[in-house]
Design a protein around this motif. Structure first.
Motif, PDB file in Angstrom:
ATOM      1  N   ALA A   1     -20.369 -47.383  -9.942  1.00  0.00           N
ATOM      2  CA  ALA A   1     -19.066 -46.715  -9.809  1.00  0.00           C
ATOM      3  C   ALA A   1     -18.568 -46.201 -11.157  1.00  0.00           C
ATOM      4  N   GLU A   2     -18.674 -47.038 -12.189  1.00  0.00           N
ATOM      5  CA  GLU A   2     -18.184 -46.602 -13.499  1.00  0.00           C
ATOM      6  C   GLU A   2     -19.097 -45.554 -14.125  1.00  0.00           C
TER       7      GLU A   2
ATOM      8  N   TYR B   1     -20.147 -40.153 -15.989  1.00  0.00           N
ATOM      9  CA  TYR B   1     -20.983 -38.958 -15.940  1.00  0.00           C
ATOM     10  C   TYR B   1     -20.202 -37.744 -15.446  1.00  0.00           C
ATOM     11  N   SER B   2     -19.377 -37.926 -14.422  1.00  0.00           N
ATOM     12  CA  SER B   2     -18.621 -36.775 -13.902  1.00  0.00           C
ATOM     13  C   SER B   2     -17.605 -36.284 -14.922  1.00  0.00           C
TER      14      SER B   2
ATOM     15  N   SER C   1     -17.695 -34.247  -9.015  1.00  0.00           N
ATOM     16  CA  SER C   1     -16.757 -35.327  -8.713  1.00  0.00           C
ATOM     17  C   SER C   1     -17.449 -36.673  -8.884  1.00  0.00           C
ATOM     18  N   ALA C   2     -16.647 -37.691  -9.132  1.00  0.00           N
ATOM     19  CA  ALA C   2     -17.193 -39.044  -9.253  1.00  0.00           C
ATOM     20  C   ALA C   2     -17.864 -39.458  -7.950  1.00  0.00           C
TER      21      ALA C   2
ATOM     22  N   ARG D   1     -22.716 -40.897  -5.172  1.00  0.00           N
ATOM     23  CA  ARG D   1     -23.630 -40.720  -4.028  1.00  0.00           C
ATOM     24  C   ARG D   1     -25.056 -40.489  -4.528  1.00  0.00           C
ATOM     25  N   ASP D   2     -25.194 -39.661  -5.575  1.00  0.00           N
ATOM     26  CA  ASP D   2     -26.524 -39.444  -6.162  1.00  0.00           C
ATOM     27  C   ASP D   2     -27.109 -40.743  -6.705  1.00  0.00           C
TER      28      ASP D   2
END
Length: 174
Positions: free
Chosen positions: A19-20, A25-26, A32-33, A38-39
């Motif tokens: 999650a972080e 990265y986003s 989007s985060a 999801r990736d």
């Protein structure tokens, strides 16, 4: 108390890492985060599973605070991925600790070389790898996010520091 846990990509201990990382990265590279997350969670989990890879999470007081993974790059090389430290736990040496834990596990698995790439908007990662004895490879890799910076480190004493580009391993027969 600090402990290192080998987990799977869908383990609850890995959830904060992913999650972080998605937010990080986003914010640095766009998207989007949720898209980035999801990736990350749909990436083939088997790549970070034994015997060829691992996903390690550092837990302090039952809270995941740092982690990282590796996967098989080739017969003698492991590739580092997803090195992470929780924002509120940075500047405590946890990145270096994770790197040391991953390198030890990589060596136990019989790999002789570590390879990684880091993004153009991650100067703290470049500093970490330089401080940990990694060698920047001469040629960057162009991707949609910019130029990735590849690094390598040999875990075998006496291995050549300059063995060429990834995929060329002078002095390292299979």
């Amino acid at each position: 108390m600090r402990r290192v846990c080998a987990v799977t990509q869908d383990d609850p201990l890995a959830a904060p890492l992913l999650a972080e990382l998605a937010v990080e990265y986003s914010s640095r590279y766009g998207g989007s985060a949720d898209e980035v997350r999801r990736d990350l969670i749909t990436y083939p989990a088997a790549e970070f599973a034994s015997p060829d890879g691992a996903l390690l999470v550092v837990v302090e007081n039952e809270e995941p605070v740092a982690g990282g993974a590796f996967r098989r790059y080739d017969e003698t090389t492991a590739e580092l991925k997803r090195i992470w430290t929780a924002r509120e736990h940075r500047r405590r040496g946890l990145g270096r600790f994770v790197l040391a834990q991953l390198e030890a596990e990589i060596a136990r698995r019989g790999y002789r070389r570590v390879y990684l790439t880091t993004g153009p908007r991650q100067p703290e990662a470049v500093a970490l790898y330089n401080a940990a004895g990694y060698t920047a490879l001469a040629r960057d890799i162009e991707l949609g996010i910019g130029r990735l910076h590849p690094f390598e480190k040999y875990l075998v004493p006496g291995a050549p520091a300059d063995a060429g580009e990834p995929g060329t391993y002078a002095g390292h027969p299979g």
